[in-house]
Design an enzyme around this catalytic site. Structure first.
Site, mmCIF file in Angstrom:
data_model
loop_
_atom_site.group_PDB
_atom_site.id
_atom_site.type_symbol
_atom_site.label_atom_id
_atom_site.label_comp_id
_atom_site.label_asym_id
_atom_site.label_seq_id
_atom_site.Cartn_x
_atom_site.Cartn_y
_atom_site.Cartn_z
ATOM 1 N N PHE A 33 13.066 37.849 108.980
ATOM 2 C CA PHE A 33 12.908 36.589 109.706
ATOM 3 C C PHE A 33 11.473 36.465 110.189
ATOM 4 O O PHE A 33 10.966 37.344 110.894
ATOM 5 C CB PHE A 33 13.868 36.549 110.904
ATOM 6 C CG PHE A 33 14.043 35.189 111.507
ATOM 7 C CD1 PHE A 33 14.825 34.237 110.890
ATOM 8 C CD2 PHE A 33 13.419 34.859 112.706
ATOM 9 C CE1 PHE A 33 14.994 32.973 111.446
ATOM 10 C CE2 PHE A 33 13.583 33.615 113.272
ATOM 11 C CZ PHE A 33 14.369 32.669 112.630
ATOM 12 N N ASP A 42 27.478 27.937 114.308
ATOM 13 C CA ASP A 42 26.708 26.762 114.736
ATOM 14 C C ASP A 42 27.559 25.501 114.666
ATOM 15 O O ASP A 42 27.521 24.653 115.564
ATOM 16 C CB ASP A 42 25.473 26.596 113.857
ATOM 17 C CG ASP A 42 24.496 27.756 113.997
ATOM 18 O OD1 ASP A 42 24.485 28.400 115.062
ATOM 19 O OD2 ASP A 42 23.750 28.010 113.033
#
Length: 299
Positions: A110, A238
Site C-alpha cells: 500500500f 465498506d
C-alpha cells in the site's frame, strides 16, 4: 432531507494482480493478468452512499494524478461532494497493489502517497462524520470537532497510537470493527469488551460469513449475511457501512440498519472491484424484501 455523511480516508487506485506464485526474496514469477479498479475505504463508502441516493462528502488527500486517473470524474459522476478534498499536486495519489496466487494467497503493498500529508492538516468542522482507514492524528482531530462520529479503524489500527485511539473512542457514537479488530482495540486500550460497550452507544462487529452483531445499551442484535454467489469479498465491509449509515441517518431502527448494510454488502461481493455492482435504494429494497420481508417505512 438527507443528512450529509462526511467520510474521511483513502481514495485509492487498486491494482489487482493474478500471479503464478507469490515471489519471495530474489525470485521472479509471471503475472497472469491484472486489472485496475477504484477503491480506498472512504471513497468506496462515499460512492455507495451516493448510489443509494444519500448525500456523501469525501475528505481525502489526493495527488496531482487524481484527475488524470479518472477517479475524480468517477466521484463527480455520482455527485459525491469533493469541496473538502486536499490536493497535493507534487504527490502521487494513494495506490494498493494486491498480488493473488492460484491458491488464493495474497501479498499486498500500500502506497499512501498524498495521504501522508493528512497528519499535518487542521480539519474543518463537520456534522456527521465516518472515519474510515486514514491517518490517526487527523482522525483524532476531526473526531473532537464533529457533531456525530462513526469510526472504523480497519487495517490501519496497527498504525494508531494509544493516545489517538482513545481520543477517537471517547468521541465515537458508532464503532465498526471485525472480530479481530475489536480484540485489538481492547488490547491497545487495556479495556474489556464490556468497557467498550459501556463507553460507546453502538458497536457493530462483523463476523465474516456468520454475519454481524450490533450492541446497543445492553441489547445484542444478530444480523445474518444475505446469501449470494461471492466472487470477491473485498469491499463488503465498506458497502455494509454505507448501507448502515445511510439508514441510520434516515432514522431506521438499528436492526433494520444492520439488515440494509447486509443487503448492500451482498451486492459488493458479487463482482470483482469494490464499486462495481453497488445498488440504488430501490434495488436494495427489492433484495431486502426477498430476504427479510416487508421493507419498513422511514420514521
Amino acid at each position: 432531507m438527507d443528512r450529509t455523511i462526511t467520510v474521511v480516508g483513502h481514495a485509492a487506485i487498486d491494482l489487482l494482480f493474478d500471479v503464478e506464485n507469490i515471489a519471495v526474496h530474489n525470485e521472479s514469477h509471471p503475472i497472469i493478468n491484472y486489472d485496475q479498479y477504484y477503491g480506498g475505504g472512504a471513497a468506496n463508502i462515499a460512492i455507495a452512499i451516493a448510489i443509494l441516493g444519500g448525500k456523501a462528502q469525501l475528505i481525502s488527500a489526493v495527488g496531482g494524478d487524481f484527475a488524470s486517473s479518472g477517479y475524480e470524474a468517477e466521484l463527480e459522476k455520482y455527485s459525491v461532494d469533493l469541496s473538502l478534498l486536499y490536493r497535493f499536486h507534487e504527490e502521487k495519489s494513494t495506490r494498493a497493489f494486491v498480488f493473488t496466487d492460484r491458491e488464493h494467497r495474497q501479498s499486498t503493498y500500500f502506497h499512501w502517497g498524498a495521504s501522508v500529508k493528512l497528519k499535518e492538516l487542521e480539519p474543518d468542522e463537520v456534522d456527521f462524520v465516518h472515519l474510515a482507514t486514514s491517518d490517526s492524528t487527523y482522525n483524532a482531530k476531526i473526531a473532537k470537532k464533529a457533531g456525530f462520529v462513526s469510526f472504523d479503524p480497519g487495517q490501519d489500527l496497527v498504525t494508531y497510537s494509544k493516545e489517538n485511539l482513545e481520543c477517537i473512542l471517547e468521541n465515537t457514537d458508532i464503532l465498526f470493527t471485525n472480530r479481530h479488530e475489536i480484540q485489538r482495540v481492547c488490547d491497545m486500550t487495556g479495556k474489556s469488551l464490556g468497557d467498550i460497550l459501556n463507553m460507546i452507544e453502538t458497536v457493530v462487529v462483523t463476523y465474516d460469513a456468520s454475519g454481524s452483531k450490533i450492541y446497543n445499551n445492553g441489547i445484542e442484535i444478530t444480523i445474518p449475511v444475505v446469501p449470494v454467489k461471492a466472487l470477491d469479498p473485498t469491499g463488503a465491509g465498506d458497502a455494509y457501512r454505507a448501507g448502515f449509515l445511510l439508514a441510520h441517518t434516515r432514522n431506521f431502527p438499528l436492526e433494520v440498519c444492520g439488515k440494509i448494510g447486509s443487503v448492500v454488502a451482498s451486492f459488493a461481493v458479487q463482482n470483482i472491484g469494490c464499486q462495481t455492482d453497488l445498488p440504488t435504494w430501490e434495488v436494495m429494497k427489492a433484495r431486502y424484501e426477498e430476504n427479510f420481508g416487508n421493507f419498513p417505512e422511514m420514521n
